[in-house]
Design a protein around this motif. Structure first.
Motif, PDB file in Angstrom:
ATOM      1  N   ASN A 323      53.253  47.113  40.045  1.00  0.00           N
ATOM      2  CA  ASN A 323      52.717  47.685  41.278  1.00  0.00           C
ATOM      3  C   ASN A 323      51.210  47.441  41.365  1.00  0.00           C
ATOM      4  O   ASN A 323      50.463  47.729  40.423  1.00  0.00           O
ATOM      5  N   VAL A 324      50.789  46.915  42.497  1.00  0.00           N
ATOM      6  CA  VAL A 324      49.384  46.548  42.688  1.00  0.00           C
ATOM      7  C   VAL A 324      48.789  47.382  43.816  1.00  0.00           C
ATOM      8  O   VAL A 324      49.400  47.535  44.882  1.00  0.00           O
ATOM      9  N   ALA A 325      47.604  47.923  43.576  1.00  0.00           N
ATOM     10  CA  ALA A 325      46.856  48.647  44.599  1.00  0.00           C
ATOM     11  C   ALA A 325      45.392  48.208  44.490  1.00  0.00           C
ATOM     12  O   ALA A 325      45.027  47.418  43.608  1.00  0.00           O
ATOM     13  N   TYR A 326      44.549  48.709  45.409  1.00  0.00           N
ATOM     14  CA  TYR A 326      43.114  48.458  45.300  1.00  0.00           C
ATOM     15  C   TYR A 326      42.397  49.784  45.467  1.00  0.00           C
ATOM     16  O   TYR A 326      42.957  50.759  45.986  1.00  0.00           O
ATOM     17  N   TYR A 327      41.135  49.843  45.021  1.00  0.00           N
ATOM     18  CA  TYR A 327      40.366  51.088  45.129  1.00  0.00           C
ATOM     19  C   TYR A 327      39.046  50.810  45.820  1.00  0.00           C
ATOM     20  O   TYR A 327      38.349  49.851  45.488  1.00  0.00           O
ATOM     21  N   GLN A 328      38.717  51.646  46.797  1.00  0.00           N
ATOM     22  CA  GLN A 328      37.424  51.494  47.468  1.00  0.00           C
ATOM     23  C   GLN A 328      36.936  52.847  47.960  1.00  0.00           C
ATOM     24  O   GLN A 328      37.676  53.594  48.613  1.00  0.00           O
ATOM     25  N   ARG A 329      35.686  53.152  47.625  1.00  0.00           N
ATOM     26  CA  ARG A 329      35.061  54.378  48.113  1.00  0.00           C
ATOM     27  C   ARG A 329      34.468  54.141  49.497  1.00  0.00           C
ATOM     28  O   ARG A 329      34.274  53.009  49.933  1.00  0.00           O
ATOM     29  N   LYS A 330      34.140  55.242  50.163  1.00  0.00           N
ATOM     30  CA  LYS A 330      33.499  55.134  51.472  1.00  0.00           C
ATOM     31  C   LYS A 330      32.133  54.472  51.355  1.00  0.00           C
ATOM     32  O   LYS A 330      31.633  53.862  52.305  1.00  0.00           O
TER      33      LYS A 330
END
Length: 393
Positions: A323-330
């Protein structure tokens, strides 16, 4: 015949009475897989039926099962004995599902089926063949399979698997990996001997997908509109999907864009990567990132940066691992990919010690213990705490 990794699993399912269904993008090798399975059947009470041939479509479109049965017997089949029927391009005759169901239930025929799209197969088969089938998905070649098609020894390929940068392996396989990135993993493309032939095959894949699969499997009539949207998406590969912006630029209604995206994903043409969060409500509302199923196709559709293409190929390589996701803050701080909620991955064309330090810090904040810096090109320094993209097999 070049054997794919999936062939082992398919061969195991050949021994089971369930219907074997192989689906995926056009030209990924489904017909080859079907013929491989048929060659593994240890008796002669078997046949191959290609529904691209009109006489076979006529047979499977007969209104009477008795007429279809007569046609099958004329092919030399004895339905009262153990029997295997391989049907290629099952989606070309919508009523064929009921035919398969009848002969499976009545005679216990072992069916091997291929179809070009999960959009039709998953939905329709779930209703009509519940409990009777197993669906196998095929994709363009992985880099490991690409090397096999190129005649590389298996023992050497195994040595590639997810190790830190090794100068010898990098030098040996770098040209092949660059070819894989440039032209992708469609078998015909990989085996083509000239770049001109590779490009021609890729254009044919795109044309066949839109003109055959999309028109056949959906209600969308405006293929030109869809093609323009696909080109627009290709130019934004690796970016978050802003539906409002896409609608404004393309002039296509927001709801229709969502329908198009669903169709493109269900037919394996694109993959969406969701944002990483432990809050499911935020995950549902967050914007996904988009990647194409093949980097060769991607580069035919749009002029994209080298970095975008490399990020796309890594997204595909990681997808095969879980399972692949990405992370990004505001604030804009991000981690390119998070694999199986436990590995934080940063993708760089050329890595540096600073890239790794930043990645470790961001992973620590998310309580992710395994940072992984993946790069395309070796830096002009002694820094070696990174993984070359070709090692992610």
């Amino acid at each position: 015949m070049h054997k794919r990794v999936i062939f082992k699993e398919l061969k195991q399912h050949l021994l089971k009475p369930q219907i074997t269904v192989i689906t995926g993008l056009r030209r990924v090798g489904k017909s080859t897989a079907l013929k491989f399975l048929l060659s593994e059947v240890n008796h002669q009470n078997k046949t191959y039926i290609d529904l691209e041939k009109i006489e076979n479509r006529v047979l499977f479109s007969e209104k009477s099962y008795a007429s279809i049965e007569s046609g099958l017997r004329s092919l030399g089949l004895d339905l009262t004995k153990e029997c295997v029927i391989a049907v290629d391009e099952i989606q070309l005759v919508p009523t064929s599902v009921s035919v398969v169901k009848y002969f499976y239930d009545t005679y216990g025929v072992k069916f091997l089926l291929t179809g070009s799209s999960s959009y039709y197969l998953k939905n329709h088969f779930s209703e009509s063949l519940a409990g009777r089938k197993r669906i196998f998905e095929m994709f363009p070649l992985t880099f490991q399979e690409f090397l096999t098609f190129k005649g590389q020894p298996n023992l050497e390929i195994l040595a590639l698997n997810q190790i830190l940068y090794n100068e010898f392996i990098y030098a040996r396989y770098k040209p092949l990996y660059e070819e894989y990135i440039q032209f992708g993993g469609f078998p015909e493309v990989v085996l083509a001997t000239t770049n001109e032939d590779k490009v021609a095959y890729l254009k044919d894949v795109i044309n066949a997908y839109i003109e055959l699969d999309i028109k056949l499997l959906s209600d969308f009539k405006m293929s030109n509109e869809l093609y323009k949207l696909i080109q627009l998406l290709a130019s934004r590969v690796g970016s978050r999907l802003d539906i409002s912006k896409l609608s404004s630029i393309s002039g296509i209604n927001r709801n229709k864009i969502n329908d198009y995206l669903e169709l493109l994903e269900y037919t394996y043409f694109i993959h969406r990567v969701p944002p990483f969060t432990k809050n499911k409500d935020k995950e549902i509302s967050g914007q996904a990132k988009l990647y194409f199923a093949d980097t060769g196709v991607l580069q035919i559709l749009a002029q994209v940066s080298s970095g975008q293409v490399f990020e796309n190929i890594i997204a595909l390589q990681l997808k095969a691992k879980g399972n692949v996701a990405y992370y990004q803050r505001k604030t804009g701080q991000e981690i390119d990919f998070i694999l199986n909620e436990s590995i934080g991955i940063e993708v760089k064309e050329t890595p540096s010690d600073r890239d790794l330090k930043v990645l470790k810090q961001r992973c620590s904040e998310l309580e992710i213990n395994e940072p992984m810096l993946i790069a395309r090109n070796a830096p002009g320094s002694d820094f070696k705490e990174w993984f070359w993209g070709g090692n992610i097999v």
